[in-house]
Structures are given as structure tokens and as C-alpha cells.
Design a protein around this motif. Sequence first.
Motif, PDB file in Angstrom:
ATOM      1  N   UNK A   1      20.260  -0.617  27.373  1.00 18.42           N
ATOM      2  CA  UNK A   1      20.676  -0.262  28.738  1.00 18.42           C
ATOM      3  C   UNK A   1      21.881   0.676  28.629  1.00 18.42           C
ATOM      4  N   UNK A   2      21.799   1.802  29.310  1.00 12.16           N
ATOM      5  CA  UNK A   2      22.867   2.802  29.242  1.00 12.16           C
ATOM      6  C   UNK A   2      23.507   2.945  30.621  1.00 12.16           C
ATOM      7  N   UNK A   3      24.773   2.513  30.768  1.00 14.35           N
ATOM      8  CA  UNK A   3      25.443   2.659  32.066  1.00 14.35           C
ATOM      9  C   UNK A   3      25.810   4.116  32.341  1.00 14.35           C
ATOM     10  N   UNK A   4      26.084   4.418  33.611  1.00 15.76           N
ATOM     11  CA  UNK A   4      26.272   5.806  34.012  1.00 15.76           C
ATOM     12  C   UNK A   4      27.603   6.442  33.659  1.00 15.76           C
ATOM     13  N   UNK A   5      28.670   5.645  33.554  1.00 18.18           N
ATOM     14  CA  UNK A   5      30.001   6.249  33.400  1.00 18.18           C
ATOM     15  C   UNK A   5      30.900   5.530  32.397  1.00 18.18           C
TER      16      UNK A   5
END
Length: 259
Positions: free
Chosen positions: A232-236
Motif C-alpha cells: 500500500x502506497x500512501x499519497x504524501x
Amino acid sequence: MKYQVYAIEYATRQARSSENFFGHSDPHEDYPMPLSYYIWVAVSGSTTVVIDVGFTREVAVKRHRDYLRCPVETLHQLDIDPSTVPYVVISHMHYDHVGNAHKFPSAEFFVQESEMTFWTGKYASKPHFRSLVEVEDVVHLVRENFRGRVHFVNGVEEILPGITVYKSGGHSAGLQVVKVNTENGNVILASDATHFYKNLEENRPFSVVHNLADMYAAFDLIRSLANESSIIVPGHDPLVMERFPAAKKGLEGVAVRID
Ligand SMILES: [Zn+2]
């Protein structure tokens, strides 16, 4: 189809935890919590899909962001020519995700219909919402639509073999999460469905809210898409640059390989 996935960091902003969490009320919890700004790229053979496009240097100056590099220029260092990129997914139309769309003259843009409807509708001009977009970015996508270059999605769609988008809403009217198949499982590009790992891990929404209940639903959506091998890659989250290796030699601190 299996893709390699990259994240390119192009700007940063100093911030504190008290600004970043919705409804923050604990005066004892206030620590530095900077934001990083990214675009993402999925590559499979000759197929290149860019996910979000970042903002320009001019917008960085206007909004007092620390601009590191033009993310579109950085694509060249990954042997990608932006002028021929055929597919661009727009997670949502906030200024930090859609400001360089004009640098992709050959692209078809994938956006949730509810996102475009909102930004061309009657509440877009209300101050809270208005501050989140650059008018010219919205107008540019409207123009691309009249050129037949916008593909509207309603909810869930496998837009290309191995790439599926899911509407989550919450942070914006039609935010979409992107799931990418890789050799090692799925990469879930959450974009601003979770700005930081912490939002998701602690079930605490970010401070910029379109619909609060949908922000919680977005966390549930991300969890439902993930299995043990998913990334999972968060946006910021600046941690993305620490948790993954450089995309290649020479791009240390600039771009990372996610999968
Ligand atoms: Zn954002």
C-alpha cells in the motif's frame, strides 16, 4: 499484464501533525509531520501508465511549496518520453495531482466522472473547495474532454489489463485508488485516500475533507483490496522514499521502485 511501479518525489512541505489530522484536538500532540508530493508510474514492456502528474514550479512558488524538480522531466531519467505517454490516471483533481496534464499531449486521461462533475458544478467555487484546485487545471481537462481524450470511470473499472481503479471519494468527490498487478503481487496506489501510513494505520482521516464518512470508507476499501503480499502506497508520506530502494543508480532520493 505485470508492471513495475515507481514513485517520483517532486516537492515537499513542512507541516505539523496538528494540521494534518481532521478534528485534531490534543494540544500535547503536535510534532513535525512534513508532506512529500509524488507522481507514480507503472511500466510493462512498451506500456507506460502515469498516475497523477504533480504541479508546476509556478504553482509551487504561488503556494509556498518546496519544489524539488519537475516530475514530468524526471520521467526522462526512467527512459520515458512524456510526449508519447498514452495513459494518465488522475486520482483526483486537486492542484497537486493534475497540474502538469498539459505536458502529456498524447495521453488519454482516466478520471472518475463524479470528480469532473464536482469541479464543473455549483459548489466548486465555494472557498474551501476552490482553494484545492487551480482553475486552469480544471479547464485543461475540460478541453481534453472536448478533444475526446478523457475516459470517465464510474466506480470500479479495469482500465487496462492489470490496472484497476476504484472510486473511494472522501478526500474529494471522486478520488480513485489504483491497483496495479506486479510480479510480486499488487501495488495499491492509495493517493490521498490515505496521505500518510498513519492515517490508515490509526484510522484517522487527513484534515482536508469532502465527506468524512467516505474517508473512513476509503480506509476500509484499501484494506479490502490488500492481501499479505500487497504493497500500500500512501499519497504524501515521506517514508515512501525511505522504505523503497532507488529506482536506479543516479536516482537516489528522487525516485523509488515500489514493487
Ligand atoms: Zn494530494
